[in-house]
Design a protein around this motif. Structure first.
Motif, short mmCIF file in Angstrom:
data_model
loop_
_atom_site.label_atom_id
_atom_site.label_comp_id
_atom_site.label_asym_id
_atom_site.label_seq_id
_atom_site.Cartn_x
_atom_site.Cartn_y
_atom_site.Cartn_z
N ALA A 7 0.01 17.38 5.97
CA ALA A 7 -1.22 16.67 5.62
C ALA A 7 -0.93 15.64 4.53
O ALA A 7 0.05 15.74 3.79
CB ALA A 7 -2.29 17.65 5.14
N PHE A 8 -1.81 14.64 4.41
CA PHE A 8 -1.63 13.56 3.45
C PHE A 8 -1.70 14.09 2.02
O PHE A 8 -0.93 13.70 1.15
CB PHE A 8 -2.72 12.51 3.67
CG PHE A 8 -2.66 11.34 2.72
CD1 PHE A 8 -1.73 10.33 2.90
CD2 PHE A 8 -3.55 11.24 1.65
CE1 PHE A 8 -1.67 9.25 2.03
CE2 PHE A 8 -3.50 10.15 0.78
CZ PHE A 8 -2.57 9.15 0.98
N GLN A 9 -2.66 15.00 1.77
CA GLN A 9 -2.83 15.53 0.42
C GLN A 9 -3.53 16.88 0.49
O GLN A 9 -4.42 17.08 1.34
CB GLN A 9 -3.68 14.54 -0.40
CG GLN A 9 -3.46 14.64 -1.89
CD GLN A 9 -4.12 13.50 -2.65
OE1 GLN A 9 -4.64 12.56 -2.06
NE2 GLN A 9 -4.11 13.58 -3.97
N TYR A 10 -3.14 17.79 -0.39
CA TYR A 10 -3.78 19.11 -0.44
C TYR A 10 -3.66 19.63 -1.85
O TYR A 10 -2.64 19.46 -2.51
CB TYR A 10 -3.14 20.08 0.57
CG TYR A 10 -1.65 19.95 0.71
CD1 TYR A 10 -0.80 20.61 -0.16
CD2 TYR A 10 -1.09 19.13 1.69
CE1 TYR A 10 0.58 20.48 -0.05
CE2 TYR A 10 0.28 18.99 1.81
CZ TYR A 10 1.11 19.67 0.94
OH TYR A 10 2.47 19.54 1.04
N SER A 46 -4.95 11.04 5.77
CA SER A 46 -5.29 9.67 5.40
C SER A 46 -4.04 8.82 5.55
O SER A 46 -2.92 9.33 5.52
CB SER A 46 -5.79 9.62 3.95
OG SER A 46 -6.07 8.28 3.58
N VAL A 47 -4.25 7.52 5.72
CA VAL A 47 -3.10 6.61 5.75
C VAL A 47 -2.82 6.12 4.33
O VAL A 47 -1.69 6.14 3.87
CB VAL A 47 -3.37 5.42 6.69
CG1 VAL A 47 -2.21 4.41 6.61
CG2 VAL A 47 -3.56 5.91 8.11
N ARG A 99 0.85 -1.19 0.00
CA ARG A 99 0.00 0.00 0.00
C ARG A 99 0.89 1.24 0.00
O ARG A 99 2.11 1.14 0.07
CB ARG A 99 -0.90 0.01 1.24
CG ARG A 99 -1.89 -1.12 1.26
CD ARG A 99 -2.90 -0.89 2.39
NE ARG A 99 -3.64 -2.11 2.67
CZ ARG A 99 -4.63 -2.57 1.92
NH1 ARG A 99 -5.00 -1.90 0.83
NH2 ARG A 99 -5.24 -3.70 2.21
N LYS A 100 0.23 2.43 -0.03
CA LYS A 100 0.99 3.68 -0.17
C LYS A 100 2.05 3.86 0.92
O LYS A 100 3.18 4.28 0.64
CB LYS A 100 0.01 4.86 -0.17
CG LYS A 100 0.59 6.17 -0.61
CD LYS A 100 1.10 6.17 -2.04
CE LYS A 100 0.05 6.67 -3.02
NZ LYS A 100 0.56 6.64 -4.42
N ASP A 101 1.70 3.52 2.16
CA ASP A 101 2.67 3.72 3.25
C ASP A 101 3.89 2.80 3.08
O ASP A 101 5.02 3.19 3.37
CB ASP A 101 2.01 3.55 4.63
CG ASP A 101 1.12 2.31 4.71
OD1 ASP A 101 0.80 1.73 3.64
OD2 ASP A 101 0.76 1.90 5.82
N GLY A 102 3.67 1.59 2.57
CA GLY A 102 4.78 0.67 2.30
C GLY A 102 5.67 1.21 1.18
O GLY A 102 6.91 1.12 1.26
N ALA A 118 -10.51 9.15 4.28
CA ALA A 118 -9.82 10.42 4.49
C ALA A 118 -10.66 11.33 5.37
O ALA A 118 -11.89 11.32 5.29
CB ALA A 118 -9.55 11.10 3.15
N SER A 119 -9.97 12.10 6.22
CA SER A 119 -10.68 13.09 7.04
C SER A 119 -10.19 14.48 6.64
O SER A 119 -9.11 14.63 6.09
CB SER A 119 -10.43 12.83 8.52
OG SER A 119 -9.05 12.93 8.79
N VAL A 120 -11.01 15.47 6.95
CA VAL A 120 -10.71 16.84 6.55
C VAL A 120 -9.78 17.48 7.58
O VAL A 120 -10.03 17.40 8.78
CB VAL A 120 -12.01 17.65 6.42
CG1 VAL A 120 -11.73 19.13 6.18
CG2 VAL A 120 -12.87 17.07 5.30
N ARG A 121 -8.70 18.10 7.12
CA ARG A 121 -7.77 18.77 8.02
C ARG A 121 -8.38 20.09 8.52
O ARG A 121 -8.89 20.88 7.75
CB ARG A 121 -6.45 19.04 7.28
CG ARG A 121 -5.44 19.88 8.05
CD ARG A 121 -4.98 19.24 9.35
NE ARG A 121 -4.08 18.12 9.16
CZ ARG A 121 -2.75 18.19 9.27
NH1 ARG A 121 -2.18 19.36 9.55
NH2 ARG A 121 -2.01 17.13 9.09
N GLU A 122 -8.30 20.27 9.85
CA GLU A 122 -8.82 21.51 10.46
C GLU A 122 -7.76 22.60 10.39
O GLU A 122 -7.03 22.83 11.34
CB GLU A 122 -9.25 21.22 11.90
CG GLU A 122 -10.35 20.17 11.98
CD GLU A 122 -10.80 19.85 13.40
OE1 GLU A 122 -10.20 20.42 14.34
OE2 GLU A 122 -11.74 19.05 13.56
#
Lengths: 310, 310
Positions: A230-233, A263-264, A170-173, A269-273
């Motif tokens: 953050a994971f992605q922006y 996100s992992v 997966r992406k983290d690997g 995915a969750s929204v960054r505050e």
């Protein structure tokens, strides 16, 4: 997991598969294709041919950054200019599936297949990861079978081999592998960037002018959010227009959405505050792009939204 | 400013203008037209005819709330059902100016003019405020001359009078007047709601189905943000669609924007920094509306954006 063992196994596997022939791969600058490039270069040296296709959909300065980045670690990457082909193929398309299909077709059936045949390679290396396969099976992503995408009937195509060294990760690997391979953080930690590139960041028509708008917004978002971890922006240009007022006069402008998620592996995915100071600055800078008068922040996790809009 | 003196002067002015005839006005439930209704009712009693036009563009339960609200303070309001006329007039229109024009024309030249003629009134009362006049002069809003909008050539229309009791006040003055007149807070403090109503909250086609979607989102936003004390807060349905994922399957859904602003009189506006807990809850509730899979928050002040989108 023992990454150095994994690296050694994949290098041997690539050598066995390719034999004394030539292999080809396309690198996008993303972590998946970059790791495949390094693995294959270690396995094959000059018998690997790596291309970077400029599809007109890349971010500011990206084609040259990728080519120079690999030159810096001794891996030659050939730049293929296919901007006209992609812009022509996208003309008039607004449906996301048709846009993705046009980009896939132009890449595989038009540009890449030409390079494969010209190279004489019988082996293609591809950065497929486990999540791609799972999402294809689940019907979330289009199938990624590279030989069908090349228009090659696998039953008749004796002699073509596809090698997917990352298909169990997966992406983290893949990120960890990138670090183990000594890839610079600019690649190992590079935020995910989709294959169809800025075309997935445009709702509606993809034109050179609209690409310039979303490219400018993307540069602002990446500069302002680089430190967030953050994971992605990214920035998205909508197809809608909204009323605005500038210099006391009514105008009808374009809308940019900023999305920033944690996100992992992109499955959820969750929204960054983000801090309000940063949100106000994003809005202020983005509405200075010519023709843009609205800036919105995406509040939707995945699910029910996907990461991308297209 | 001495509001009780202002009230007395306006009541006398209305009596002088109307004489022993009949006057008519349309109330939307907004603070401007509500204050005019109370002033005129005090001046004229049963010689005032007040109508509420259901244009299919109102919020959840709004037509009956307005009629019942005025019944509660002894003022009869007649409900005119013109939903079909407005939906027909809006069919196929996406340009903001054409949509506003269609609503204005349907209201004044079709529905209201019929009621004016049927009533025998020669006096029309209108809730024009100073900001309307200023923005018309500046070219930001369309002209608000009610007689032209009725298709009445003022030079030939001897005998028709328009009375605009609020034309020297701004929104904050009208609010204070509402309180002085004993209007309930639900009207005096009611957040501004535009004449073209939910049609200004829909980018693209205005249909009964899309009105139901933005109406549901509006109810959520108004319930969640009522305690903020913000100047204005609402939901907008965009014309664009974006990809999403639900039950493991790809879908193509609609996008709702939440806008919440602080302002004194709507000439300039800043974005309210809502708590993240509230933003997440808005997103979670709004993406449960059938067909909606994205929720965005508008980060743009006025200028360069306007308050509304259409």
């Amino acid at each position: 997991m023992d990454y150095s063992k994994f690296i050694q196994e994949q290098i041997e596997e690539i050598r066995n598969e390719v034999g004394d022939g030539i292999a080809i791969n396309a690198v996008s600058g993303g972590v998946d294709s970059s790791v495949v490039t390094v693995l294959a270069h270690r396995a094959l040296g000059p018998r690997l041919r790596t291309i970077f296709v400029d599809n007109a959909l890349m971010r500011e300065g990206e084609p040259h950054l990728v080519v120079q980045g690999f030159a810096g670690i001794g891996i030659p990457v050939e730049l293929v200019d296919a901007r006209r082909e992609f812009l022509d193929a996208l003309k008039g398309l607004t449906d996301p599936e048709l846009k993705r299909q046009a980009i896939t077709d132009t890449f595989y059936r038009d540009v890449f297949v030409t390079e494969v045949r010209r190279s004489g390679a019988k082996c293609l290396l591809h950065g497929t990861i486990l999540t791609d396969i799972e999402e294809t099976v689940a019907g979330i992503k289009r199938q990624h079978n590279i030989l069908s995408q090349l228009g090659i009937d696998t039953s008749e195509a004796y002699g073509y081999k596809v090698i997917e060294p990352l298909k169990t990760l997966r992406k983290d690997g893949v990120r960890e592998l990138a670090r183990q391979l000594g890839l610079p953080d600019s690649i190992a930690r590079r935020i995910p960037f989709p294959g169809p590139a800025l075309a997935t960041r445009i709702v509606g028509d993809v034109t050179a002018e609209r690409l310039a708008t979303v490219r400018a917004a993307t540069a602002i978002v990446e500069a302002e959010l680089a430190d967030t971890g953050a994971f992605q922006y990214f920035a998205v240009l909508l197809g809608d227009h909204a009323t605005g007022i500038r210099g006391g006069r009514r105008e009808f402008g374009q809308i940019i959405v900023v999305r920033c998620i944690d996100s992992v592996d992109a499955r959820e995915a969750s929204v960054r505050e983000l801090p309000w100071e940063l949100l106000h600055r994003l809005s202020q800078r983005i509405t200075q792009i010519p023709g843009v008068n609205r800036c919105l922040y995406d509040l939707t996790p995945k699910p029910p939204a996907t990461v991308e809009y297209v």
